[in-house]
Design an enzyme around this catalytic site. Structure first.
Site, short mmCIF file in Angstrom:
data_model
loop_
_atom_site.label_atom_id
_atom_site.label_comp_id
_atom_site.label_asym_id
_atom_site.label_seq_id
_atom_site.Cartn_x
_atom_site.Cartn_y
_atom_site.Cartn_z
N CYS A 84 0.87 -1.19 0.00
CA CYS A 84 0.00 0.00 0.00
C CYS A 84 0.90 1.23 0.00
CB CYS A 84 -0.98 -0.02 1.17
SG CYS A 84 -0.22 0.04 2.81
N CYS A 100 -1.30 0.87 7.45
CA CYS A 100 -2.74 0.61 7.63
C CYS A 100 -3.21 -0.63 6.87
CB CYS A 100 -3.56 1.82 7.19
SG CYS A 100 -3.26 3.30 8.18
N ARG A 101 -3.28 -0.55 5.52
CA ARG A 101 -3.90 -1.64 4.76
C ARG A 101 -3.00 -2.84 4.55
NH1 ARG A 101 -5.27 2.18 -0.17
NH2 ARG A 101 -3.34 3.06 0.67
N SER A 102 -1.78 -2.64 4.05
CA SER A 102 -0.95 -3.82 3.72
C SER A 102 -0.54 -4.64 4.95
CB SER A 102 0.25 -3.46 2.84
OG SER A 102 1.09 -2.52 3.44
N ASP A 139 -8.11 3.94 1.39
CA ASP A 139 -7.14 4.26 2.43
C ASP A 139 -7.89 4.75 3.68
OD1 ASP A 139 -5.12 5.19 3.98
OD2 ASP A 139 -4.17 6.39 2.42
N ASN A 162 2.33 1.42 4.26
CA ASN A 162 2.66 0.16 4.95
C ASN A 162 2.44 0.25 6.46
OD1 ASN A 162 5.54 -2.00 5.56
ND2 ASN A 162 3.46 -2.63 5.14
P1 4NP Z 1 -1.72 2.86 4.13
O1 4NP Z 1 -2.30 4.24 4.72
O2 4NP Z 1 -1.23 3.18 2.74
O3 4NP Z 1 -2.93 1.98 4.11
O4 4NP Z 1 -0.65 2.41 5.07
C1 4NP Z 1 -1.51 5.39 4.83
C2 4NP Z 1 -0.72 5.58 5.93
C3 4NP Z 1 0.04 6.73 6.05
C4 4NP Z 1 -0.01 7.68 5.05
C5 4NP Z 1 -0.79 7.48 3.93
C6 4NP Z 1 -1.54 6.32 3.82
N1 4NP Z 1 0.75 8.86 5.18
O5 4NP Z 1 0.61 9.74 4.31
O6 4NP Z 1 1.54 8.99 6.13
#
Ligand code: 4NP
Length: 147
Positions: free
Chosen positions: A7, A12-14, A117, A10
């Site tokens: 994602c 939240c989702r992955s 997200d 790395n």
């Molecule tokens: P992820 O979510 O891609 O599902 O891990 C996010 C976590 C942090 C950020 C963006 C998306 N960020 O911009 O810090």
């Protein structure tokens, strides 16, 4: 089979997809290697977002020991399939592919649907968990029916 979940952050989702797939593979007696990575570099070395850890824990999946890392070119060599969460991840990972063989490994986890997200919306973690679980179950089901 070696599967990498990718994602943006790395955190939240992955990490959720990583933990869910690891557990489902073990439950089905499959000796698979699962890992996860982010296209971005903001959270390298950190544990998953605490909302992901809590949501996974409520479903009996422990992702608290995972450590964030960034996607790298050698992941194309080290994994058989690279599942991304949304079309932006797909573009980012495909932009690093060195050849058609690399590119062919990259797929949206949910086929044509995106995993949203949840970072800016606490209420999205539970639905995201359920989407990821359904996607991972489908992947295992398809794999087992093709053995
Ligand atoms: P992820 O979510 O891609 O599902 O891990 C996010 C976590 C942090 C950020 C963006 C998306 N960020 O911009 O810090």
């Amino acid at each position: 089979m070696k599967i990498l979940m990718v994602c943006l952050g790395n955190i939240c989702r992955s990490p959720l997809a990583h933990g869910i797939m690891e557990q489902l593979a073990a439950d089905n007696g499959l000796d698979w290697t699962i890992d996860s990575a982010g296209t971005g570099n903001w959270h390298i070395g950190q544990a998953p977002d605490r909302r992901s850890i809590r949501t996974a824990f409520e479903h009996g999946v422990d992702i608290s020991k995972q450590v964030c890392r960034q996607f790298c070119i050698s992941d194309f060599d080290d994994y058989d399939v690279i599942y991304v969460m949304d079309k932006s991840n797909l573009r980012d990972v495909l932009s690093l592919a060195r050849n058609d063989r690399d590119a062919a490994k990259v797929k949206l986890l949910l086929g044509d649907q995106e995993v949203p997200d949840p970072y800016y919306n606490d209420s999205q973690f539970e639905p995201v968990f359920n989407m990821l679980e359904e996607g991972c179950k489908q992947i295992i089901k398809t794999y087992i029916s093709n053995i």
